[in-house]
Design a protein around this motif. Structure first.
Motif, PDB file in Angstrom:
ATOM      1  N   LEU A   1      86.672  -4.730  36.609  1.00 27.47           N
ATOM      2  CA  LEU A   1      85.841  -4.798  37.811  1.00 27.47           C
ATOM      3  C   LEU A   1      86.246  -3.713  38.808  1.00 27.47           C
ATOM      4  O   LEU A   1      87.411  -3.325  38.864  1.00 27.47           O
ATOM      5  N   ARG A   2      85.275  -3.263  39.587  1.00 31.08           N
ATOM      6  CA  ARG A   2      85.546  -2.234  40.599  1.00 31.08           C
ATOM      7  C   ARG A   2      86.527  -2.769  41.651  1.00 31.08           C
ATOM      8  O   ARG A   2      87.347  -2.031  42.205  1.00 31.08           O
ATOM      9  N   SER A   3      86.447  -4.052  41.927  1.00 37.96           N
ATOM     10  CA  SER A   3      87.409  -4.683  42.835  1.00 37.96           C
ATOM     11  C   SER A   3      87.368  -6.183  42.564  1.00 37.96           C
ATOM     12  O   SER A   3      86.401  -6.686  41.977  1.00 37.96           O
ATOM     13  N   LEU A   4      88.426  -6.868  42.939  1.00 38.59           N
ATOM     14  CA  LEU A   4      88.436  -8.327  42.802  1.00 38.59           C
ATOM     15  C   LEU A   4      89.210  -8.903  43.977  1.00 38.59           C
ATOM     16  O   LEU A   4      90.433  -8.838  44.025  1.00 38.59           O
ATOM     17  N   LEU A   5      88.459  -9.425  44.937  1.00 34.49           N
ATOM     18  CA  LEU A   5      89.099 -10.042  46.090  1.00 34.49           C
ATOM     19  C   LEU A   5      89.226 -11.536  45.837  1.00 34.49           C
ATOM     20  O   LEU A   5      88.508 -12.103  45.012  1.00 34.49           O
ATOM     21  N   ILE A   6      90.157 -12.131  46.551  1.00 37.69           N
ATOM     22  CA  ILE A   6      90.360 -13.568  46.423  1.00 37.69           C
ATOM     23  C   ILE A   6      90.186 -14.186  47.804  1.00 37.69           C
ATOM     24  O   ILE A   6      90.730 -13.682  48.798  1.00 37.69           O
ATOM     25  N   ALA A   7      89.380 -15.231  47.839  1.00 37.63           N
ATOM     26  CA  ALA A   7      89.173 -15.939  49.106  1.00 37.63           C
ATOM     27  C   ALA A   7      89.907 -17.275  49.041  1.00 37.63           C
ATOM     28  O   ALA A   7      89.869 -17.964  48.024  1.00 37.63           O
ATOM     29  N   VAL A   8      90.601 -17.591  50.128  1.00 37.58           N
ATOM     30  CA  VAL A   8      91.297 -18.873  50.233  1.00 37.58           C
ATOM     31  C   VAL A   8      90.691 -19.622  51.414  1.00 37.58           C
ATOM     32  O   VAL A   8      90.645 -19.093  52.533  1.00 37.58           O
ATOM     33  N   ASN A   9      90.211 -20.809  51.142  1.00 35.48           N
ATOM     34  CA  ASN A   9      89.542 -21.611  52.164  1.00 35.48           C
ATOM     35  C   ASN A   9      88.457 -20.806  52.882  1.00 35.48           C
ATOM     36  O   ASN A   9      88.363 -20.799  54.105  1.00 35.48           O
ATOM     37  N   GLN A  10      87.679 -20.095  52.068  1.00 38.69           N
ATOM     38  CA  GLN A  10      86.487 -19.364  52.527  1.00 38.69           C
ATOM     39  C   GLN A  10      86.794 -18.176  53.432  1.00 38.69           C
ATOM     40  O   GLN A  10      85.932 -17.742  54.202  1.00 38.69           O
ATOM     41  N   GLN A  11      88.042 -17.654  53.322  1.00 38.41           N
ATOM     42  CA  GLN A  11      88.397 -16.438  54.061  1.00 38.41           C
ATOM     43  C   GLN A  11      89.037 -15.469  53.075  1.00 38.41           C
ATOM     44  O   GLN A  11      89.830 -15.888  52.226  1.00 38.41           O
TER      45      GLN A  11
END
Lengths: 136, 79
Positions: free
Chosen positions: B46-56
């Motif tokens: 993937l070009r990027s992979l962000l992770i969200a914790v509790n919708q942030q």
């Protein structure tokens, strides 16, 4: 007003939500489904959304725009699900006292929405399908 | 630590499910990222992979709890 909807977007509702007596300008952006991407013929798009986070991220964009420009009201409606060619995927409207800040705030908000809000679209074209921007 | 992960878009297709449960060694977002890529190597494409914790959106150093709402955010493409 922030709305994620699987129905056809109600443009009049979005525009009505930014009506403001101190406003002299309403700028709107409407994103629509086009029939071509690069050389491929698009058949339809499928949108999905992480809704509670998307609403918060859109709110952050609005809050930031309100700090930067004299924004009176903003309304955003983004559609999810299966969209056909010509359908409206997003309608964004902003009202400000004068047109210059209206154009600027509108462009900032739609540009940022495309970068930060957790909404994804898959293009279904002749002979394949692809999540937009997923790969380098 | 066992975490429940929401997945979307290209990441969901790669992981074969809307929500997956994954066991990680470690306690922060970076540890989770390492385990995810080891378990689902396609994620590295993937070009990027962000992770969200509790919708942030979360930084790699953020500590995780089993009760957190965690989501994988592949490159977004709204609008």
């Amino acid at each position: 007003m922030i709305e994620i909807t699987s129905n056809k977007i109600d443009r009049e509702k979005v525009l009505g939500a930014v009506a403001h007596l101190e406003g002299g300008a309403i700028c709107t952006f409407i994103g629509t489904v086009r029939s071509k991407t690069a050389d491929k013929k698009v058949l339809r798009l499928e949108y999905e959304c992480y809704e509670p986070m998307a609403i918060q991220e859109i709110q952050k964009i609005i809050d930031f725009a309100k700090v930067k420009w004299p924004v009176l009201a903003v309304a955003v409606s983004h559609r999810v699900g299966t969209l056909q060619l010509g359908d409206e995927a997003v309608v964004l409207a902003v009202s400000t006292p004068h047109r210059k800040e209206s154009f600027e705030a509108c462009q900032f908000m739609i540009d940022t929405l495309k970068q930060t809000v957790p909404i994804w679209k898959k293009e279904i074209f002749e002979g394949g399908e692809e999540w937009v921007s997923a790969h380098p | 630590m066992e975490l429940k992960i929401k997945t979307f878009g290209a990441a969901r297709d790669m992981m074969g499910g809307k929500e997956v449960v994954i066991k990680i060694n470690g306690t922060n977002v970076c540890d989770l990222r390492k385990t995810l890529v080891a378990t689902y190597p396609a994620l590295a494409d993937l070009r990027s992979l962000l992770i969200a914790v509790n919708q942030q959106y979360a930084e790699d150093s953020q500590q995780l709890k089993e009760t957190d709402e965690i989501a994988l955010i592949p490159p977004v493409s709204g609008g």
